[in-house]
Design an enzyme around this catalytic site. Structure first.
Site, PDB file in Angstrom:
ATOM      1  N   PHE A 149       3.681  -4.127   4.014  1.00  0.00           N
ATOM      2  CA  PHE A 149       3.362  -2.864   4.693  1.00  0.00           C
ATOM      3  C   PHE A 149       3.866  -1.648   3.923  1.00  0.00           C
ATOM      4  O   PHE A 149       3.376  -0.542   4.101  1.00  0.00           O
ATOM      5  CB  PHE A 149       3.974  -2.861   6.118  1.00  0.00           C
ATOM      6  N   LYS A 173      -5.672  -9.467   1.364  1.00  0.00           N
ATOM      7  CA  LYS A 173      -5.198  -9.624   2.750  1.00  0.00           C
ATOM      8  C   LYS A 173      -4.013  -8.681   2.883  1.00  0.00           C
ATOM      9  O   LYS A 173      -2.881  -9.021   2.562  1.00  0.00           O
ATOM     10  CB  LYS A 173      -4.783 -11.086   2.971  1.00  0.00           C
ATOM     11  N   GLU A 176      -0.983  -6.258   8.194  1.00  0.00           N
ATOM     12  CA  GLU A 176      -1.663  -5.907   9.452  1.00  0.00           C
ATOM     13  C   GLU A 176      -1.024  -4.678  10.109  1.00  0.00           C
ATOM     14  O   GLU A 176      -1.520  -4.176  11.103  1.00  0.00           O
ATOM     15  CB  GLU A 176      -1.677  -7.111  10.408  1.00  0.00           C
ATOM     16  N   ARG A 177       0.113  -4.200   9.537  1.00  0.00           N
ATOM     17  CA  ARG A 177       0.747  -3.008  10.111  1.00  0.00           C
ATOM     18  C   ARG A 177       0.037  -1.721   9.701  1.00  0.00           C
ATOM     19  O   ARG A 177       0.036  -0.748  10.441  1.00  0.00           O
ATOM     20  CB  ARG A 177       2.196  -2.905   9.642  1.00  0.00           C
ATOM     21  N   CYS A 281      11.310  -1.716  -1.849  1.00  0.00           N
ATOM     22  CA  CYS A 281      11.963  -2.865  -2.497  1.00  0.00           C
ATOM     23  C   CYS A 281      12.821  -2.409  -3.659  1.00  0.00           C
ATOM     24  O   CYS A 281      13.632  -3.159  -4.164  1.00  0.00           O
ATOM     25  CB  CYS A 281      10.933  -3.857  -2.977  1.00  0.00           C
TER      26      CYS A 281
HETATM   27  P1  NAD Z   1       6.407  -9.648   5.054  1.00  0.00           P
HETATM   28  O1  NAD Z   1       6.891 -10.778   4.215  1.00  0.00           O
HETATM   29  O2  NAD Z   1       6.714  -9.654   6.491  1.00  0.00           O
HETATM   30  O3  NAD Z   1       4.807  -9.542   4.953  1.00  0.00           O
HETATM   31  C1  NAD Z   1       4.140  -9.517   3.726  1.00  0.00           C
HETATM   32  C2  NAD Z   1       2.761 -10.118   3.902  1.00  0.00           C
HETATM   33  O4  NAD Z   1       2.889 -11.472   4.295  1.00  0.00           O
HETATM   34  C3  NAD Z   1       1.903  -9.431   4.948  1.00  0.00           C
HETATM   35  O5  NAD Z   1       0.589  -9.329   4.478  1.00  0.00           O
HETATM   36  C4  NAD Z   1       2.012 -10.361   6.144  1.00  0.00           C
HETATM   37  O6  NAD Z   1       0.853 -10.345   6.938  1.00  0.00           O
HETATM   38  C5  NAD Z   1       2.180 -11.712   5.506  1.00  0.00           C
HETATM   39  N1  NAD Z   1       2.981 -12.635   6.334  1.00  0.00           N
HETATM   40  C6  NAD Z   1       3.964 -12.294   7.207  1.00  0.00           C
HETATM   41  N2  NAD Z   1       4.470 -13.396   7.785  1.00  0.00           N
HETATM   42  C7  NAD Z   1       3.804 -14.444   7.275  1.00  0.00           C
HETATM   43  C8  NAD Z   1       3.883 -15.861   7.474  1.00  0.00           C
HETATM   44  N3  NAD Z   1       4.763 -16.397   8.331  1.00  0.00           N
HETATM   45  N4  NAD Z   1       3.053 -16.646   6.778  1.00  0.00           N
HETATM   46  C9  NAD Z   1       2.184 -16.114   5.909  1.00  0.00           C
HETATM   47  N5  NAD Z   1       2.053 -14.792   5.680  1.00  0.00           N
HETATM   48  C10 NAD Z   1       2.859 -13.961   6.342  1.00  0.00           C
HETATM   49  O7  NAD Z   1       6.932  -8.315   4.339  1.00  0.00           O
HETATM   50  P2  NAD Z   1       6.793  -6.810   4.845  1.00  0.00           P
HETATM   51  O8  NAD Z   1       7.718  -6.605   5.996  1.00  0.00           O
HETATM   52  O9  NAD Z   1       5.382  -6.423   4.999  1.00  0.00           O
HETATM   53  O10 NAD Z   1       7.360  -6.034   3.566  1.00  0.00           O
HETATM   54  C11 NAD Z   1       8.725  -5.794   3.338  1.00  0.00           C
HETATM   55  C12 NAD Z   1       9.302  -6.807   2.373  1.00  0.00           C
HETATM   56  O11 NAD Z   1       8.586  -6.787   1.148  1.00  0.00           O
HETATM   57  C13 NAD Z   1      10.742  -6.478   1.984  1.00  0.00           C
HETATM   58  O12 NAD Z   1      11.468  -7.684   1.925  1.00  0.00           O
HETATM   59  C14 NAD Z   1      10.610  -5.870   0.598  1.00  0.00           C
HETATM   60  O13 NAD Z   1      11.742  -5.976  -0.217  1.00  0.00           O
HETATM   61  C15 NAD Z   1       9.486  -6.672   0.049  1.00  0.00           C
HETATM   62  N6  NAD Z   1       8.824  -5.992  -1.058  1.00  0.00           N
HETATM   63  C16 NAD Z   1       9.022  -6.497  -2.310  1.00  0.00           C
HETATM   64  C17 NAD Z   1       8.451  -5.868  -3.397  1.00  0.00           C
HETATM   65  C18 NAD Z   1       8.643  -6.414  -4.777  1.00  0.00           C
HETATM   66  O14 NAD Z   1       7.909  -6.022  -5.676  1.00  0.00           O
HETATM   67  N7  NAD Z   1       9.595  -7.301  -5.012  1.00  0.00           N
HETATM   68  C19 NAD Z   1       7.660  -4.737  -3.200  1.00  0.00           C
HETATM   69  C20 NAD Z   1       7.473  -4.260  -1.900  1.00  0.00           C
HETATM   70  C21 NAD Z   1       8.060  -4.909  -0.828  1.00  0.00           C
END
Ligand code: NAD
Length: 499
Positions: A149, A173, A176-177, A281
């Site tokens: 998100f 994909k 969804e937020r 991140c």
């Molecule tokens: P998230 O892991 O909750 O969601 C990321 C994606 O995964 C979304 O599209 C979501 O729909 C999907 N998802 C969520 N739960 C799932 C499940 N159980 N099974 C399969 N898919 C699922 O992350 P977020 O809250 O959207 O983003 C924040 C996180 O992303 C933080 O931990 C941040 O550090 C990390 N991030 C990392 C980088 C990097 O380059 N390392 C960059 C941006 C964000």
């Protein structure tokens, strides 16, 4: 109530699964749209469109593919304000920050205009008598990406721009937020001349993600998000024989040496710790001053700056430093972790718990927090808080400071503030973290370098954007060619070696 769609084969298509997620306005706590959550069948429909369109796109010469990206850059610039506004409305970040989100993605699209150059293969003339050898980089086919998100414009572009530049079809994909900007990006790509089916958006949750992971046609999966999901997607995708790269969470340390300019270091920490409400991140969430004197000076510089931070909705314009966090659940999690910090004995120097904004009482605003004297065993140090909470851990020496960063399970970004070139050089050489800043708090590499962490911040080998992306989205094929005479002279039964 607006009902959002998928974007399939060049058209907005309503969801058919009957499942929806609420898209909130984080500033008010109101539901502003419904996001469809795709079923396996809907994902498979997108894959069928992608598979039908991809061969012709791969056969389109790279210069023509690059021209579509050139046009996309100009459309992104044309629509910058519109994109930033849509992004702020769902994410909550300020308008200038949202424009930065679009801009850092756009820069990767610009880089990918170099596809004809970047996709040039290798050639060895006369590798043996009458033998030439050459390698080509070919598209994978249908590829997919799952994005978080917090950068709803930048990260999709980091994935789809190189994927399509290489001749692949890409299924996005998004989170969804905040799904509106990804849908707008797919529309813009088509306006730029991208054939239908080459960039599609399938909205969804775990069901759509699993449909991607278990689909035999999809060749590669890119993921950015939290570490537990990164680990799951990497393990499952690899077990299905896919090429997978996953980027996870972070806990970025900034080391402040006694010789650093404290005012400069404090300014840097304010932006890096509290910008985008800490939901980056590459945010700095841990400050490590070396020596108590340095720590005392740093805290003294930080406190007035933190206390004067302006928190509010993006609609208040440039008067706001950061906005709300993304959901009520995110806010509750931050508050829970702050409480553990207090309970476990850290000193809460700036307490943002009572923060309230008149007229926005139901929004997900979190006041800025600063902890001092935190220790390694505390939850606020071990876990990613992803909120406006900066944690200060005092170190008594440079060795102790670098050791903290090296022992932490995450290794996304880090920074050192010093005037000592020798210390900075030693730090850059020894630290086991993927992106390092020297007097630069958020060292996000530019598009033509690559982005990626180490340790639990990454699963896979190749980084995002830069030359690595062109490797990730292509396969190498190496041809050994011999023309006329050799074969006429009879077969060879032992492995060829160079004499
Ligand atoms: P998230 O892991 O909750 O969601 C990321 C994606 O995964 C979304 O599209 C979501 O729909 C999907 N998802 C969520 N739960 C799932 C499940 N159980 N099974 C399969 N898919 C699922 O992350 P977020 O809250 O959207 O983003 C924040 C996180 O992303 C933080 O931990 C941040 O550090 C990390 N991030 C990392 C980088 C990097 O380059 N390392 C960059 C941006 C964000």
């Amino acid at each position: 109530m607006q009902e959002l769609t998928h974007y399939l084969n060049g058209a907005h298509v309503k969801g058919t699964s009957g499942r929806f997620a609420d898209v909130m306005n984080p500033a008010t706590g109101e539901v502003q749209a419904k996001c469809p959550l795709a079923s396996k069948e809907e994902l498979e429909q997108a894959v069928a469109f992608a598979a039908a369109a991809q061969p012709a796109w791969a056969a389109t010469n790279p210069q023509r593919r690059a021209r579509v990206l050139m046009k996309l850059v100009s459309l992104l610039n044309r629509d910058m304000d519109k994109l930033a506004e849509a992004l702020s409305r769902e994410h909550g970040k300020t308008l200038p920050d949202a424009a930065g989100d679009v801009q850092r993605g756009l820069e990767v699209v610009e880089y990918c205009i170099g596809a004809p150059e970047l996709l040039k293969g290798e050639y060895t003339d006369s590798a043996g008598p009458g033998i030439d050898m050459y390698s080509m980089r070919q598209a994978l086919g249908v590829t997919a990406g799952i994005t978080p998100f917090n950068f709803p414009a930048m990260i999709p572009m980091w994935m789809f721009a190189p994927a399509i530049a290489c001749g692949n079809a890409f299924i996005l994909k998004p989170s969804e937020r905040d799904p509106s900007v990804p849908l707008m990006l797919a529309e813009l790509a088509e306006e730029a001349g991208l054939p239908k089916g080459i960039l599609q958006v399938v909205n969804g949750d775990k069901e759509a993600v699993d449909a991607i992971l278990y689909n035999d046609t999809i060749q590669s999966v890119g993921f950015v998000g939290s570490t537990p999901i990164a680990e799951y997607i990497y393990g499952t995708g690899c077990a299905q024989g896919k090429r997978v790269q996953c980027f996870g969470g972070a806990k970025n340390h900034m080391i402040i040496m006694p010789d650093a300019d404290m005012a400069q270091a404090a300014d840097a920490l304010i932006g890096a710790g509290y910008g985008a409400a800490g939901e980056r991140c590459m945010a700095i969430s841990v400050a490590v001053p070396v020596g108590d004197e340095t720590a005392d000076k740093l805290i003294k510089e930080l406190v007035p700056r933190i206390e004067s931070l302006k928190v509010g909705p993006y609609t208040s314009g440039k008067d706001v430093d950061y906005g709300p966090v993304v959901t009520a659940a995110a806010k509750a999690n931050i508050e829970r972790l702050v409480q553990t910090g207090i309970d476990q004995g850290a000193e809460l120097v700036v307490d943002g718990r009572d923060f309230k904004l008149q007229g926005y009482e139901d929004g997900y605003f979190v006041g800025p927090h600063l902890f001092d004297r935190a220790t390694k065993d505390m939850d606020i140090y071990k876990h990613e808080i992803f909120g406006p909470v900066l944690t200060c851990v005092r170190a008594q020496s440079y060795e102790e400071a670098i050791g903290l960063a090296m022992d932490h399970e995450y290794g996304n970004g880090t920074a050192i503030f010093t005037r000592d070139g020798d210390a900075a050089r030693d730090f850059a050489n020894r630290i086991n973290v993927g992106m390092v800043g020297i007097n630069v708090p958020i060292p996000v590499p530019l598009a033509y370098h690559t982005f990626g962490g180490w340790k639990k911040s990454v699963f896979g080998d190749l980084n995002q954007h830069g030359p690595d992306a062109f490797k990730f989205y292509t396969r190498t094929k190496t041809v050994t060619a011999r023309w006329p005479s050799g074969i006429k002279e009879g077969g060879e039964f032992s492995i060829p070696v160079m004499e």
